[in-house]
Design an enzyme around this catalytic site. Sequence first.
Site, short mmCIF file in Angstrom:
data_model
loop_
_atom_site.label_atom_id
_atom_site.label_comp_id
_atom_site.label_asym_id
_atom_site.label_seq_id
_atom_site.Cartn_x
_atom_site.Cartn_y
_atom_site.Cartn_z
N ASP A 84 0.85 -1.18 0.00
CA ASP A 84 0.00 0.00 0.00
C ASP A 84 0.89 1.24 0.00
O ASP A 84 1.26 1.76 1.04
CB ASP A 84 -0.89 -0.03 1.24
CG ASP A 84 -2.12 0.84 1.06
OD1 ASP A 84 -2.35 1.31 -0.08
OD2 ASP A 84 -2.83 1.04 2.04
N LYS A 96 -7.41 -9.59 -1.73
CA LYS A 96 -7.20 -8.79 -0.53
C LYS A 96 -7.28 -9.66 0.72
O LYS A 96 -7.99 -10.65 0.76
CB LYS A 96 -8.29 -7.70 -0.44
CG LYS A 96 -8.21 -6.67 -1.53
CD LYS A 96 -6.97 -5.84 -1.36
CE LYS A 96 -7.05 -4.48 -2.00
NZ LYS A 96 -8.11 -3.62 -1.56
N CYS A 121 -28.73 17.59 25.98
CA CYS A 121 -27.50 17.75 25.21
C CYS A 121 -26.33 17.98 26.16
O CYS A 121 -26.39 18.88 26.99
CB CYS A 121 -27.66 18.93 24.27
SG CYS A 121 -26.11 19.43 23.50
N CYS A 160 -29.92 17.66 19.56
CA CYS A 160 -30.02 18.75 20.50
C CYS A 160 -30.98 19.77 19.92
O CYS A 160 -30.94 20.06 18.73
CB CYS A 160 -28.63 19.37 20.69
SG CYS A 160 -28.70 21.00 21.42
N CYS A 189 -26.46 26.29 21.22
CA CYS A 189 -25.60 25.18 21.62
C CYS A 189 -24.17 25.42 21.11
O CYS A 189 -23.97 25.59 19.91
CB CYS A 189 -26.15 23.88 21.04
SG CYS A 189 -25.09 22.48 21.39
#
Length: 717
Positions: A135, A345, A439, A457, A463
């Site tokens: 690779d 593979k 949240c 949320c 937020c």
Amino acid sequence: MPPVKTATLRDPADLSEEEAAAELADLAARIAEANTAYHVHDAPIMPDAEYDTLFRRNAAIEARFPDLIREDSPSRRVGDAPAAGFAKSTHGTPMLSLDNAFDAADFAEFTARIRRFLNLPAEEPLRFVAEPKIDGLSVNLTYENGSFVRGATRGDGTVGEDITQNLLTLKQIPRRLKGDHPRRIEIRGEVFMTKPDFLRFRDDQILLSEGRERRREAGERAGEAVRIPANPRNAAAGSLRQLDPAITASRPLRMFAYAQGDSSEPVADTHSGYLDRLRSWGFQVNPLSESLDEADIPAFQATMTERRAGLEYDIDGVVYKLDRLDWQARLGFVGRAPRWAIAWKFPAEQAQTILLDIQIQVGRTGALTPRAIMQPVNVGGVMVQHATLHNEDEVARRDARIGDTVILQRAGDVIPQIIGVVPDKRPKDAAPWEPPTTCPACGSPAVRPEAEVVRRCTGGLICPAQQVERLIHFASRRALDIEGLGIENVELLHREGLVSTPADIFRLHRAEAVARMRTFPGWGAKAKGESKKITNLLAAIEDRRAPPLERFLFALGIRRIGDQNARLLARHYGSAQAWRDAMLAARVIGSEAREDLGSIQGIGPSIATELVTFFEEPRNLAALDDLLSETRPEEAKAVSGALAGKSIVFTGTLTTMTRPEAEARAESLGAKVVKSVSKKTDYVVIGADAGSKATKAAELGLTTLDEDGWRKMAGFA
Ligand code: IVH
């Protein structure tokens, strides 16, 4: 072309994982778009330097967050555009990719196809050459009269980048071919870094980077960000993409040669013969390459699977190439892959570890995502300690509990995933995991709408986890379109605490804010005069203080309120204040306001719920009122006439105008153009040769119009 953005980017080290993921997603999309523009349309949409900046930014974030490297990351893409700064180089013959096999059955199918194609009997033995699939990065080396004249990356397969100067620094690339050689030949191979070299190199980079951090913190000149590569492949890629060959020279790169491209004359009858010639010319050929009979291949694959971990370089499979070159020539290619070769593979690597905690991350869109925190474990050579659990159903499905032993797998060998738990190893006191109802970033209720998998949320504008995203959206082209307030500047202003809600944008002209902005690198005026950057930004903001109502509503970023729905709301309510008051009233189910909201064509009950949910969070309302105190959204022109608020479907061919023209006209008259016919459709315009939509309209008893009728209704002469 727009100028290069020079705003300072946030240091990757300061990004939360969620922010990094979002930025990587954004970068992948922007770079892909740039690639397409460059390669496919031959019409670049950004200057080379900007492209390069994006690319480097992507690599820098990936180096910090190797777990987040995307499948479609620009750093992984085979079809990378030539990087800025390198000339393009067209390959003599295209550089192809390989099809994959994952098991013996796939391999048997591959050989059966070869036999079918060549019409060979089952007894005819097939010989293959097996080569470990490293690779790394494939390169194309051109030799003319025995001299190395050009080296290029694969690029998109047809055109790569000319990295001759960098490749000249590799000892394993001969400058001259030894012995007999053709007049002209292209030789292909893989450039890579060994695992031990990679680890040393990475340690060096970490030291460098820490030094830079210290200098940066001490306010000294720190120099360019140091990239810490996530894996040997990235290290090799980064090293080859250096604009300064001296840097490439300092990197421990190697190359194995394995294929041929264009050649002025044939050089062998078989691939094994070709590999011999490569050796004789002075190339390194992988010593594990072996010529094999078809029947021996499954055993060879099994041996390599076992040896894999002990090799000094990463391999992800074995490439099998049919030995006879005359057969290769007859077999040719399908798409971009040869029929005569395949990459078998290895299975993805797995490992077991302990689940220490399940944390909740709040995404920039408010999505709550559970994330597994694990005892660090080596999976296929990479230390892993985080994995996303995607959503709460996934946790429930796996019944993953804190304390469990979990099975981890690196998908595509990069992104870690929990694929299961080991029930026998569960501690007795392990309790099922419960999703949060508020949240963790802002404390607003976190709700999961029915039939959706994601919990969100509801603290939209307030937020902190969502603020940056909301602000970016607010200023973006389709929303308020504030010139100069792109992603980087929004992030900078937010990080510096100058802007946290949309209203703050309209307070940037205040003296304290301006004074702060002048301290940003590159923002301050050189001398006493005006800073053009700040002046322009403030002018662009002033210019948007009275935005069209539909843009304003869209800019708020309320879920499901895209530009279409924003337009419907703007037309219906006419003013921001009227809309705001109506939404407050609509919180009461059964109220007149709620009924009115539900009656708007195109606003279904779930959209109504989203709107109301937004208004149920008092801090959202406060942020909206704050924004309304700073801005004066224009009143929407109420559209009247037969088409206002109606939905319309066009089907068949119109003879006097094009479909886009007809649709644009309908929209300008306040209609909503929809694609399919339903009982909610108000009008169906039926042109020539209309098909099933016309039939369905008749079945449903809808109002239909022919082209003449449509022209009259739309006010055409
Ligand atoms: S041959 C037509 N041989 O795999 C044949 N490729 O998926 C094309 N690779 O881009 C390539 N080791 O980066 C070939 N021994 C090997 C290889 C090899 C690694 C990589 C190469 C190529 C990709 C194709």
